[in-house]
Design a protein around this motif. Structure first.
Motif, PDB file in Angstrom:
ATOM      1  N   CYS A   1       1.146  23.952   6.050  1.00 61.55           N
ATOM      2  CA  CYS A   1       2.018  24.667   5.926  1.00 61.55           C
ATOM      3  C   CYS A   1       1.489  25.251   7.465  1.00 61.55           C
ATOM      4  O   CYS A   1      -0.126  25.516   7.833  1.00 61.55           O
ATOM      5  CB  CYS A   1       1.691  25.143   4.332  1.00 61.55           C
ATOM      6  SG  CYS A   1       2.770  24.328   3.352  1.00 61.55           S
TER       7      CYS A   1
ATOM      8  N   GLN B   1       6.904  28.594   5.232  1.00 62.48           N
ATOM      9  CA  GLN B   1       5.727  27.520   5.243  1.00 62.48           C
ATOM     10  C   GLN B   1       5.697  26.556   6.441  1.00 62.48           C
ATOM     11  O   GLN B   1       4.397  26.322   6.864  1.00 62.48           O
ATOM     12  CB  GLN B   1       5.247  27.219   4.004  1.00 62.48           C
ATOM     13  CG  GLN B   1       5.637  28.439   3.472  1.00 62.48           C
ATOM     14  CD  GLN B   1       4.282  29.128   3.267  1.00 62.48           C
ATOM     15  OE1 GLN B   1       2.910  28.871   3.746  1.00 62.48           O
ATOM     16  NE2 GLN B   1       4.395  30.565   3.415  1.00 62.48           N
ATOM     17  N   THR B   2       6.652  25.757   6.124  1.00 62.77           N
ATOM     18  CA  THR B   2       6.647  24.286   6.948  1.00 62.77           C
ATOM     19  C   THR B   2       7.004  24.077   8.596  1.00 62.77           C
ATOM     20  O   THR B   2       6.813  23.555   8.890  1.00 62.77           O
ATOM     21  CB  THR B   2       6.942  23.169   5.964  1.00 62.77           C
ATOM     22  OG1 THR B   2       8.452  22.820   5.903  1.00 62.77           O
ATOM     23  CG2 THR B   2       6.841  23.001   4.454  1.00 62.77           C
TER      24      THR B   2
ATOM     25  N   HIS C   1      -2.574  25.715  -0.725  1.00 68.59           N
ATOM     26  CA  HIS C   1      -2.000  25.168   0.596  1.00 68.59           C
ATOM     27  C   HIS C   1      -2.839  26.815   1.589  1.00 68.59           C
ATOM     28  O   HIS C   1      -2.269  27.421   2.882  1.00 68.59           O
ATOM     29  CB  HIS C   1      -0.639  25.734   1.108  1.00 68.59           C
ATOM     30  CG  HIS C   1       0.105  24.822   0.803  1.00 68.59           C
ATOM     31  ND1 HIS C   1      -0.028  23.352   1.939  1.00 68.59           N
ATOM     32  CD2 HIS C   1       0.461  24.082  -0.482  1.00 68.59           C
ATOM     33  CE1 HIS C   1       0.426  22.211   0.776  1.00 68.59           C
ATOM     34  NE2 HIS C   1       1.080  22.796  -0.750  1.00 68.59           N
TER      35      HIS C   1
END
Length: 535
Positions: free
Chosen positions: A97, A66-67, A147
């Motif tokens: 993200c 995600q990051t 997110h």
């Protein structure tokens, strides 16, 4: 036949089963699995054959995806559950993200299935698990914790594949379902793609949907019979083909593997069936040409190799993951991409493939490898980092900047360690003494170099050459000194780059290590790391 508006950015469909090892793809010719739809996806797209999970357990791998950042940067160094919440082990609202970026540029972003990136906190949504006393499931409320995901049909961590549950927007309105979770989640995804009456998404905008199936993650005895039938005619030993299973040192784990392999492979075939349904839906809805399809996983499964089950180790069965990408007319078909790809590389690479390279956040630590997947020349990274870290390290990670440890008194460190979970205390004390524990490894295209530290036990080092020892059964630390020295330097550089506490501890060279110890004193490939979680 409906179709997407002309001229819009590509859609993104991420298919993400849990614990699906790279070997369990029929087109790879390794595990004896039946996966005709995944095989067709590989034939129609590009197979990244050197894709690996840098920290092969659920939450750290998902957070890196995600990051685009390593665990000691995003804080998710172990699995998210109630026992780890005190150490800040969950995806922070402040992280930017992949889904945040896509939402901000106009995508309809959706998530279906297992999330496992939030910290369960009181009041808990479920009782503690009997096997470890922790709560693993969590409701993630609408807002920053999601997110950018506007469409949400998800849960935290829950392993009943035949009685799954999900949340949308209200914690009290939990959806209970009777039936196989992967099939049900695929039904929900197909409804999102078909978008009847515009009820699921804005059809004028591109979509980015992640379908995160829990199978083939355990339990392996919750698989529909129709998928098990493919393996009923085989004995467990006929299915467990890897040479590192024979003669492995843990009879109990081999017995578990024999009891589980039909269910594991059955779930693999079940997931393949869902892939086929989704690919057919894209074609029927006129979405195929403008949709980038990604098939991948968070980590693999040992399934008896080296006398182990589950994941967490540096071995190929644990770290190797599928990574297939397809978009007709853009992604080369039937191609094997040899570039090394790790979890922090996924986020920038997907943004690159979507034409959003300029939107990659400055905080990202991975590389945009989209040119390599598009068939263009690209060397990629020389090596990937593997880490198996102790959860309690998060509570003192700010102390391990250069010089910080030297300023701490050992007795003070011991007092702080007492506040940790009992099983973490020895590891905290070791860190405060300047000798952090766990395992670190570096994987290049030719070798894997591993250092393992357990409190009260000798340090273990291993070097595996894939050309001569693909099953990772030996240790060429002494016979390949130049390779050992080179990979040691690669490891040091990656530890420094990723802010790992190991970067500030003494790591003697392989030459000095060999002189001071007998590297074969402990069986190098049979040891079970103290930090190998079972979820």
């Amino acid at each position: 036949m409906p179709s997407e508006p002309r001229g819009q950015r590509p859609n993104l469909l991420v298919l993400f089963p849990d614990q699906f090892r790279a070997q369990a793809q029929g087109h790879r010719g390794q595990d004896p699995v039946h996966t005709p739809n995944i095989d067709r996806l590989a034939a129609e797209g590009t197979d990244c054959v050197r894709a690996y999970s840098n920290s092969p357990i659920c939450s750290p791998a998902r957070a890196m995806w995600q990051t685009g950042r390593y665990p000691f940067s995003n804080g998710v160094i172990s699995n998210c559950h109630s026992g780890h919440a005190r150490y800040g082990i969950y995806l922070k609202e402040s992280e930017r993200c992949l889904s945040d970026v896509l939402s901000d540029v106009g995508y309809e972003v959706g998530y279906i299935g297992k999330w496992h990136l939030d910290a369960p906190t009181e009041p808990f949504v479920s009782a503690p698990e009997a096997w470890d006393g922790h709560v693993w499931d969590a409701f993630t409320p609408p807002g920053p914790k999601r997110h950018g995901h506007a469409f949400w049909y998800s849960y935290g961590g829950f392993n009943d594949h035949l009685r799954p549950h999900y949340w949308r927007d209200d914690r009290e309105d939990r959806v209970e379902f009777q039936g196989w979770s992967a099939r049900h989640e695929t039904d929900v995804a197909i409804d999102f793609l078909r978008n009847p009456g515009g009820t699921q998404r804005d059809a004028a905008r591109p979509f980015a949907l992640t379908l995160s199936w829990n199978p083939p993650h355990p339990p392996h005895d919750q698989v529909p019979e129709e998928y098990l039938e493919h393996y009923r005619h085989c004995t467990p030993r006929e299915l467990l083909r890897n040479p590192n299973v024979e003669g492995a040192a843990s009879p109990a784990e081999i017995a578990r593997a024999c009891a589980s392999v039909q269910g594991y492979f059955g779930a693999i075939t079940g997931i393949d069936d869902q892939v086929g349904r989704l690919l057919a839906c894209l074609r029927e809805e006129g979405l195929e040409e403008n949709t980038l399809v990604v098939f991948a996983s968070d980590h693999g499964e040992m399934m008896g190799s080296h006398g182990r089950m589950q994941k967490g180790s540096f071995h190929e069965e644990s770290t190797g993951i599928p990574f297939l990408v397809r978009q007709p007319g853009r992604i080369p078909a039937g191609r094997r991409c040899e570039v090394l790809l790790g979890m922090p590389d996924v986020m920038p690479t997907l943004l690159g493939l979507l034409g959003l390279g300029a939107e990659i956040p400055a905080s990202v630590e991975g590389q945009d490898l989209s040119p390599a997947l598009l068939g263009e020349p690209h060397g990629g990274p020389e090596a990937l980092l593997y880490l198996n870290a102790m959860p309690a390290l998060n509570s003192i990670v700010d102390w391990v900047h250069a010089g910080a440890i030297d300023s701490l008194e050992f007795n003070s460190a011991r007092l702080r360690a007492l506040d940790a979970e009992p099983e973490q205390a020895a590891h905290l004390v070791a860190l405060m003494a300047g000798h952090p524990t766990g395992s670190r490894a570096v994987r290049s295209t030719t070798h894997t170099y591993v250092i393992s530290r357990t409190p009260g036990q000798p340090e273990v080092r291993q070097l595996h050459c894939r050309a001569t020892d693909p099953a990772e059964l030996g240790n060429s630390l002494e016979t390949e000194p130049e390779a050992a020295a080179h990979h040691h330097e690669l490891l040091l550089a990656l530890l420094e780059k990723t802010g790992d506490p190991w970067a500030h501890s003494p790591l003697e060279s392989p030459v000095s290590f060999r002189k001071s110890r007998n590297p074969t004193a402990a069986p190098p490939t049979r040891r079970r790391s103290a930090a190998s979680p079972s979820r």
